[in-house]
Design a protein around this motif. Structure first.
Motif, short mmCIF file in Angstrom:
data_model
loop_
_atom_site.label_atom_id
_atom_site.label_comp_id
_atom_site.label_asym_id
_atom_site.label_seq_id
_atom_site.Cartn_x
_atom_site.Cartn_y
_atom_site.Cartn_z
N UNK A 113 0.87 -1.30 -0.03
CA UNK A 113 -0.06 -0.10 0.03
C UNK A 113 0.62 1.46 0.04
N UNK A 114 2.21 1.08 0.32
CA UNK A 114 3.13 2.35 0.40
C UNK A 114 3.70 2.46 -1.11
N UNK A 115 3.78 3.65 -1.35
CA UNK A 115 4.42 3.89 -2.69
C UNK A 115 5.88 4.75 -2.80
N UNK A 116 6.29 5.00 -1.64
CA UNK A 116 7.46 5.59 -1.60
C UNK A 116 8.33 4.69 -0.44
N UNK A 117 9.41 4.43 -1.01
CA UNK A 117 10.41 3.68 -0.11
C UNK A 117 11.72 4.32 -0.01
N UNK A 118 12.58 4.11 1.08
CA UNK A 118 13.92 4.73 1.16
C UNK A 118 14.96 3.57 0.65
N UNK A 119 16.13 3.86 0.74
CA UNK A 119 17.17 3.05 0.38
C UNK A 119 17.28 1.89 1.47
N UNK A 120 16.86 1.94 2.46
CA UNK A 120 17.43 1.14 3.74
C UNK A 120 18.46 1.48 4.51
N UNK A 121 18.62 0.87 5.86
CA UNK A 121 19.67 1.12 6.59
C UNK A 121 19.95 -0.16 7.30
N UNK A 122 21.18 -0.69 7.35
CA UNK A 122 21.61 -2.04 7.85
C UNK A 122 21.62 -1.76 9.52
N UNK A 123 20.96 -2.83 10.06
CA UNK A 123 20.75 -2.91 11.55
C UNK A 123 21.60 -4.52 11.85
N UNK A 124 22.47 -4.63 12.66
CA UNK A 124 23.05 -5.74 12.88
C UNK A 124 23.20 -6.08 14.32
N UNK A 125 22.63 -7.17 14.89
CA UNK A 125 22.72 -7.14 16.46
C UNK A 125 23.33 -8.36 16.83
N UNK A 126 24.54 -8.12 17.29
CA UNK A 126 25.52 -9.17 17.75
C UNK A 126 24.93 -10.06 18.97
N UNK A 127 25.34 -11.20 19.20
CA UNK A 127 25.00 -11.89 20.40
C UNK A 127 25.96 -12.09 21.33
#
Length: 127
Positions: A113-127
């Motif tokens: 339903x969305x018509x605009x998107x960003x390029x994304x940002x990486x989230x990395x969670x280490x254990x």
């Protein structure tokens, strides 16, 4: 449509916090419903959180409820995703999305339903 730019991703240990930001271009940001989605490697995109254009209504995926908070500052054309108590399973590329909502103040949880998107940002969670 609006142009969206995410920032704030990074590497964090489990239990830590990050705040993602998404800045939108355009003068009518205050009338856009906004959402956050994420996509982990080898998995489909999934809904994370959404806010209505006023910020008065929000909705969260069960997997993040109580840990993540979506908010917006219409004066700054920015939507935020505060992520606390991060888990390794939160690792993904996070995307913000926008859709013009007119006068109806509602949340949108369907990505299509969305018509605009960003390029994304990486989230990395280490254990």
């Amino acid at each position: 449509q609006v142009q969206l730019v995410e920032s704030g991703g990074g590497l964090v240990q489990a239990g830590g916090s990050l705040r993602l930001s998404c800045v939108a271009s355009g003068r009518t940001f205050s009338r856009y419903a906004m959402g956050w989605f994420r996509q982990a490697p080898g998995k489909e995109r999934e809904f994370v959180a959404a806010t209505s254009w006023s910020g008065g209504s929000t909705y969260y995926a069960d997997s993040v409820k109580g840990r993540f908070t979506i908010s917006r500052d219409n004066a700054k054309n920015t939507v935020y995703l505060q992520m606390n108590s991060l888990k390794p399973e939160d690792t993904a590329v996070y995307y913000c999305a926008a859709r013009a909502a007119g006068v109806i103040d509602y949340v949108i949880i369907e990505g299509d339903a969305y018509d605009s998107w960003g390029q994304g940002t990486q989230v990395t969670v280490s254990s």
